[in-house]
Design a protein around this motif. Structure first.
Motif, PDB file in Angstrom:
ATOM      1  N   TYR A 163       0.317  -1.069 -12.962  1.00  0.00           N
ATOM      2  CA  TYR A 163       0.376   0.064 -12.040  1.00  0.00           C
ATOM      3  C   TYR A 163       1.736   0.190 -11.354  1.00  0.00           C
ATOM      4  O   TYR A 163       1.855   0.856 -10.311  1.00  0.00           O
ATOM      5  CB  TYR A 163      -0.741  -0.069 -10.991  1.00  0.00           C
ATOM      6  N   GLN A 164       2.759  -0.410 -11.959  1.00  0.00           N
ATOM      7  CA  GLN A 164       4.084  -0.371 -11.342  1.00  0.00           C
ATOM      8  C   GLN A 164       4.669   1.029 -11.287  1.00  0.00           C
ATOM      9  O   GLN A 164       5.475   1.341 -10.411  1.00  0.00           O
ATOM     10  CB  GLN A 164       5.035  -1.310 -12.107  1.00  0.00           C
ATOM     11  N   ASP A 165       4.249   1.908 -12.216  1.00  0.00           N
ATOM     12  CA  ASP A 165       4.727   3.288 -12.200  1.00  0.00           C
ATOM     13  C   ASP A 165       3.767   4.229 -11.471  1.00  0.00           C
ATOM     14  O   ASP A 165       3.911   5.450 -11.542  1.00  0.00           O
ATOM     15  CB  ASP A 165       4.924   3.784 -13.647  1.00  0.00           C
ATOM     16  N   ASP A 166       2.789   3.659 -10.787  1.00  0.00           N
ATOM     17  CA  ASP A 166       1.825   4.471 -10.039  1.00  0.00           C
ATOM     18  C   ASP A 166       1.502   3.777  -8.717  1.00  0.00           C
ATOM     19  O   ASP A 166       0.346   3.566  -8.363  1.00  0.00           O
ATOM     20  CB  ASP A 166       0.543   4.663 -10.869  1.00  0.00           C
ATOM     21  N   GLN A 167       2.535   3.428  -7.973  1.00  0.00           N
ATOM     22  CA  GLN A 167       2.339   2.627  -6.763  1.00  0.00           C
ATOM     23  C   GLN A 167       1.724   3.405  -5.609  1.00  0.00           C
ATOM     24  O   GLN A 167       1.339   2.805  -4.598  1.00  0.00           O
ATOM     25  CB  GLN A 167       3.676   2.009  -6.339  1.00  0.00           C
ATOM     26  N   GLU A 168       1.582   4.712  -5.742  1.00  0.00           N
ATOM     27  CA  GLU A 168       0.931   5.520  -4.705  1.00  0.00           C
ATOM     28  C   GLU A 168      -0.463   5.974  -5.131  1.00  0.00           C
ATOM     29  O   GLU A 168      -1.107   6.757  -4.428  1.00  0.00           O
ATOM     30  CB  GLU A 168       1.795   6.744  -4.365  1.00  0.00           C
ATOM     31  N   GLY A 169      -0.927   5.506  -6.277  1.00  0.00           N
ATOM     32  CA  GLY A 169      -2.271   5.871  -6.723  1.00  0.00           C
ATOM     33  C   GLY A 169      -2.417   7.334  -7.050  1.00  0.00           C
ATOM     34  O   GLY A 169      -3.464   7.940  -6.781  1.00  0.00           O
ATOM     35  N   LEU A 170      -1.395   7.932  -7.657  1.00  0.00           N
ATOM     36  CA  LEU A 170      -1.421   9.362  -7.973  1.00  0.00           C
ATOM     37  C   LEU A 170      -2.008   9.642  -9.354  1.00  0.00           C
ATOM     38  O   LEU A 170      -2.338  10.791  -9.669  1.00  0.00           O
ATOM     39  CB  LEU A 170      -0.003   9.936  -7.906  1.00  0.00           C
ATOM     40  N   LYS A 171      -2.111   8.610 -10.161  1.00  0.00           N
ATOM     41  CA  LYS A 171      -2.695   8.755 -11.507  1.00  0.00           C
ATOM     42  C   LYS A 171      -4.024   8.009 -11.600  1.00  0.00           C
ATOM     43  O   LYS A 171      -4.987   8.523 -12.151  1.00  0.00           O
ATOM     44  CB  LYS A 171      -1.720   8.225 -12.557  1.00  0.00           C
ATOM     45  N   CYS A 172      -4.029   6.801 -11.084  1.00  0.00           N
ATOM     46  CA  CYS A 172      -5.256   6.007 -11.037  1.00  0.00           C
ATOM     47  C   CYS A 172      -5.530   5.668  -9.576  1.00  0.00           C
ATOM     48  O   CYS A 172      -4.789   4.883  -8.969  1.00  0.00           O
ATOM     49  CB  CYS A 172      -5.115   4.725 -11.863  1.00  0.00           C
ATOM     50  N   PRO A 173      -6.562   6.255  -8.977  1.00  0.00           N
ATOM     51  CA  PRO A 173      -6.828   6.005  -7.543  1.00  0.00           C
ATOM     52  C   PRO A 173      -7.031   4.521  -7.258  1.00  0.00           C
ATOM     53  O   PRO A 173      -7.545   3.770  -8.084  1.00  0.00           O
ATOM     54  CB  PRO A 173      -8.119   6.799  -7.289  1.00  0.00           C
ATOM     55  N   PHE A 174      -6.646   4.097  -6.063  1.00  0.00           N
ATOM     56  CA  PHE A 174      -6.797   2.697  -5.677  1.00  0.00           C
ATOM     57  C   PHE A 174      -8.269   2.271  -5.649  1.00  0.00           C
ATOM     58  O   PHE A 174      -8.585   1.102  -5.818  1.00  0.00           O
ATOM     59  CB  PHE A 174      -6.178   2.453  -4.293  1.00  0.00           C
ATOM     60  N   HIS A 175      -9.170   3.220  -5.413  1.00  0.00           N
ATOM     61  CA  HIS A 175     -10.591   2.870  -5.312  1.00  0.00           C
ATOM     62  C   HIS A 175     -11.296   2.874  -6.671  1.00  0.00           C
ATOM     63  O   HIS A 175     -12.490   2.598  -6.745  1.00  0.00           O
ATOM     64  CB  HIS A 175     -11.312   3.828  -4.349  1.00  0.00           C
ATOM     65  N   SER A 176     -10.603   3.229  -7.745  1.00  0.00           N
ATOM     66  CA  SER A 176     -11.240   3.218  -9.065  1.00  0.00           C
ATOM     67  C   SER A 176     -11.611   1.785  -9.435  1.00  0.00           C
ATOM     68  O   SER A 176     -10.952   0.822  -9.043  1.00  0.00           O
ATOM     69  CB  SER A 176     -10.323   3.836 -10.114  1.00  0.00           C
ATOM     70  N   HIS A 177     -12.655   1.650 -10.220  1.00  0.00           N
ATOM     71  CA  HIS A 177     -13.252   0.344 -10.472  1.00  0.00           C
ATOM     72  C   HIS A 177     -12.271  -0.659 -11.070  1.00  0.00           C
ATOM     73  O   HIS A 177     -12.113  -1.771 -10.544  1.00  0.00           O
ATOM     74  CB  HIS A 177     -14.468   0.519 -11.392  1.00  0.00           C
ATOM     75  N   ILE A 178     -11.601  -0.310 -12.153  1.00  0.00           N
ATOM     76  CA  ILE A 178     -10.770  -1.321 -12.820  1.00  0.00           C
ATOM     77  C   ILE A 178      -9.524  -1.668 -12.014  1.00  0.00           C
ATOM     78  O   ILE A 178      -8.967  -2.758 -12.171  1.00  0.00           O
ATOM     79  CB  ILE A 178     -10.382  -0.900 -14.264  1.00  0.00           C
ATOM     80  N   ARG A 179      -9.087  -0.770 -11.140  1.00  0.00           N
ATOM     81  CA  ARG A 179      -7.930  -1.105 -10.308  1.00  0.00           C
ATOM     82  C   ARG A 179      -8.346  -2.014  -9.155  1.00  0.00           C
ATOM     83  O   ARG A 179      -7.572  -2.869  -8.717  1.00  0.00           O
ATOM     84  CB  ARG A 179      -7.259   0.167  -9.784  1.00  0.00           C
ATOM     85  N   VAL A 219      -6.364  -1.831  -2.006  1.00  0.00           N
ATOM     86  CA  VAL A 219      -5.131  -2.558  -1.918  1.00  0.00           C
ATOM     87  C   VAL A 219      -4.211  -1.914  -0.864  1.00  0.00           C
ATOM     88  O   VAL A 219      -3.226  -2.488  -0.446  1.00  0.00           O
ATOM     89  CB  VAL A 219      -4.438  -2.600  -3.277  1.00  0.00           C
ATOM     90  N   ARG A 220      -4.613  -0.747  -0.407  1.00  0.00           N
ATOM     91  CA  ARG A 220      -3.942  -0.063   0.696  1.00  0.00           C
ATOM     92  C   ARG A 220      -4.955   0.191   1.809  1.00  0.00           C
ATOM     93  O   ARG A 220      -6.158   0.210   1.582  1.00  0.00           O
ATOM     94  CB  ARG A 220      -3.361   1.279   0.223  1.00  0.00           C
ATOM     95  N   ARG A 221      -4.476   0.414   2.991  1.00  0.00           N
ATOM     96  CA  ARG A 221      -5.354   0.629   4.138  1.00  0.00           C
ATOM     97  C   ARG A 221      -6.195   1.886   3.947  1.00  0.00           C
ATOM     98  O   ARG A 221      -5.697   2.948   3.567  1.00  0.00           O
ATOM     99  CB  ARG A 221      -4.523   0.731   5.418  1.00  0.00           C
ATOM    100  N   ASP A 222      -7.496   1.725   4.211  1.00  0.00           N
ATOM    101  CA  ASP A 222      -8.455   2.827   4.234  1.00  0.00           C
ATOM    102  C   ASP A 222      -8.549   3.587   2.910  1.00  0.00           C
ATOM    103  O   ASP A 222      -8.803   4.790   2.896  1.00  0.00           O
ATOM    104  CB  ASP A 222      -8.114   3.805   5.367  1.00  0.00           C
TER     105      ASP A 222
END
Length: 670
Positions: free
Chosen positions: A340-356, A424-427
């Motif tokens: 996820y180094q190219d998606d550090q803001e969760g714009l492609k794969c949300p932080f709350h998605s299961h595999i992440r 992995v990020r707040r809230d």
């Protein structure tokens, strides 16, 4: 010298050549590599009464059924090479803390892991994992001592692969328990009645995509993707699709193995097992994805249910990582080389998605190698109605995972990652799949508000509620003991008997030798060598031909042994007869199961359809001099002018089954 498992990576198994053979022979199968059967039954036990009787049963069961990692590798190799070998029953045996203590082991002798010693029903553990045992099924609310896993496929002979393809094309067949599994489960339950209560039972099946054959779960997503890999063969297969530049799936053995304190060898290792029954509300999930989430995420002006679903899981249903692509390829990609180094803001794969959430791949502030040691080895299987029926209850996943440490693997993942709103990020919220299993006070599934990418890769976010459609229905922590510990609980196992001739005639011959030994005992005659020639006598020859140990009793010119030799040799032959009977009963039960499966499919018995040569059934019966009934209907070949073969009728299945059942009864009475 104790094996340093943290330095063992890429084990070479009997797929290629032998390495770490002793270690693999100590580990139960299914830990380093999935057992691969399509059907499984889980018996949850509570021991009762005599602990020594329970130990005897465990040891006997382990000798008979439990497979080591080495045996599993050898069987898989034969299967891949299309060898005509029975698709034998696969088994595991696991113990809980309460189970060890019922068997008489002290607290200090248990595997040293606090979570294992607490158990999943402990109130503090419930709080840590976010569970609510009041929602559990009654069977799981009992004290559980052990878990027996039994697995098999539909056909037990050479047509297993064909039967698996039929199940893939017609998923309703997955709900039908294999005859072999049903037979063995019933037999084992009868044995267990004397030493344990089966407090809960589950039946599972491997759900597969009808077109590709890939494993899927009830929400329709590929399952078993991105497992830690230990065996060289699996790693080389992964390397065909990846250079491991962004994600290296390899893992050292200390990710999954824990030293068995009761093992008999330096290489004795086991593994901690988590079992959790996760009910999936498929109808609710599908409606939430399509009618709620997809409708509100219309960044392109059109609802996209496939992308909405991919946001929840982190992959599209075919396995495509959503961080790599905004569309599903439909080609069952094997691409696991991503982070996820190219998606550090969760714009492609949300932080709350299961595999992440459960495998952050470098998102955490710790070293990647440390983060990777939180991984688990997943071995789940489906249960209940098929996804096509969109069940809202009584269907889902029998989740299982192995690890070397509950505290730093499953429990850590569940507590610190999945159900933690600030990872992995707040809230960012909990894991949308397994973050919250509790229902609310009204008994409804919990709903949570999440921020979703309004368009894949864009900075704009859309706040949309989504419901947690999975409910935890019960579970427990277990330990998978080493093979040497399990087998040490019973006397010497049965031998694998190999001989020429008819089994009943061999038993008769052994009984004749026993009678002759008793006669010699009465006369106090020497056994082992002829008195005149000092050459091997008939007793010694009989024993040597069968590779049985022999005790001499000689007088006169040569003095060797004493009169106890008669009884020693008689006992050896009685055990030999018992082993022949046990082996023949087991083989006959497999043939009965195979005949039942052939009957369901209306397949020919007696002649191979292609070669019109005797098949395994007629050979099995012929070797035992038993009558066999043919049922053959082959289609004539117009091109070659070959005539079709027509023999017997459908009653042949039951007639042959009756013959085998009578044979089994006769063997039991010998």
């Amino acid at each position: 010298m104790t094996t340093d498992i943290k330095n063992i990576v890429e084990i070479v198994t009997s797929f290629d050549e032998f390495e770490h053979e002793t270690l693999l022979n100590e580990i139960q199968g299914n830990i380093l590599k999935s057992h691969g059967r399509n059907h499984a039954v889980y018996l949850f036990l509570k021991f009762q009464g005599d602990k020594e009787a329970a130990k005897q049963w465990i040891g006997h069961f382990s000798h008979m059924y439990v497979n080591s990692a080495l045996e599993q590798a050898e069987q898989a190799k034969l299967y891949r090479h299309n060898k005509d070998v029975p698709g034998k029953l696969f088994a595991n045996f696991f113990l809980t803390r309460a189970g060890y203590m019922h068997l008489g082991y002290t607290y200090q002798q248990l595997p040293n892991e606090d979570a294992f010693r607490q158990g999943m029903q402990d109130p503090n553990m419930q709080n840590e994992l976010g569970d609510d045992s009041q929602q559990w099924e009654k069977g799981f609310q009992n004290e559980i001592h052990a878990l027996v896993l039994l697995a098999s496929d539909k056909i037990v002979g050479p047509r297993t692969k064909e039967a698996k393809l039929l199940e893939q094309k017609d998923q309703t067949k997955l709900r039908q328990q294999p005859a072999l599994l049903a037979q063995k489960v019933e037999k084992i339950k009868q044995e267990l009645a004397a030493i344990a209560e089966v407090v809960h039972e589950e039946q599972g099946y491997v759900l597969r995509d009808e077109k590709t054959g890939e494993e899927i779960e009830h929400f329709g997503f590929r399952d078993g993707v991105s497992q830690p890999l230990f065996l060289k063969r699996d790693i080389e297969k992964e390397r065909q699709n990846s250079d491991f530049s962004k994600w290296d799936p390899r893992a050292p053995l200390n990710l999954v193995l824990f030293k068995d304190p009761l093992g008999q060898k330096d290489e004795s290792y086991g593994s901690f097992l988590v079992f959790r029954k996760l009910e999936q509300n498929v109808g609710g999930w599908n409606k939430d994805v399509v009618e709620n989430l997809a409708q509100k995420l219309k960044g392109s002006g059109t609802a996209n249910p496939a992308l909405a679903g991919a946001y929840t899981m982190g992959r599209f249903q075919d396995g495509t990582p959503v961080v790599l692509d905004q569309t599903s390829s439909g080609k069952q990609p094997e691409d696991n080389n991503f982070n996820y180094q190219d998606d550090q803001e969760g714009l492609k794969c949300p932080f709350h998605s299961h595999i992440r959430k459960v495998n952050p791949r470098g998102d955490t502030p710790v070293l990647l190698e440390e983060e990777k040691m939180h991984r688990i080895v997943r071995r789940g299987i489906n249960y209940g109605d098929l996804p096509s029926q969109e069940p809202e209850k009584d269907a889902g996943l029998l989740f299982m995972c192995f690890q070397a440490s509950l505290a730093s693997q499953f429990n850590f993942m569940q507590k610190a990652w999945a159900k933690e709103r600030n990872f992995v990020r707040r809230d960012v919220g909990t894991d949308i799949v397994i973050g919250v299993e509790k229902k609310n006070a009204q008994g409804d599934a919990a709903t949570e508000s999440y921020n979703w990418p309004a368009q894949w890769g864009a900075t704009e976010k859309e706040k949309v509620d989504f419901t947690h459609w999975i409910t935890m229905k019960g579970g427990e922590f277990f330990f998978a003991p080493s093979m040497s510990f399990l087998k040490s609980l019973a006397p010497e196992p049965s031998r694998n008997i190999v001989f020429r001739g008819v089994p009943k005639q061999e038993i008769e011959a052994a009984n004749n030798i026993i009678a002759e030994l008793r006669h010699y005992q009465q006369k106090n005659w020497a056994i082992g060598l002829n008195g005149d020639s000092t050459q091997p006598d008939g007793f010694l020859t009989f024993f040597n031909q069968r590779k049985l140990p022999f005790s001499f009793y000689l007088l006169n010119q040569v003095q060797l042994g004493d009169q106890s030799a008669y009884l020693t040799n008689i006992n050896t032959l009685n055990k030999y007869i018992k082993d022949i009977c046990a082996q023949e009963i087991d083989a006959s039960e497999y043939k009965i199961a195979e005949l039942k499966e052939y009957k369901c499919l209306n397949w020919a018995i007696g002649l191979n359809a292609d070669t019109e040569q005797p098949d395994g059934f007629v050979n099995f019966f012929g070797e035992r001099q038993m009558p066999f009934e043919f049922y053959v209907r082959s289609i004539p070949n117009r091109e070659t002018g070959t005539k079709g073969v027509s023999m017997g009728d459908q009653s042949a299945y039951e007639k042959n089954i009756t013959t085998l059942n009578n044979y089994i009864t006769e063997l039991k009475n010998l």
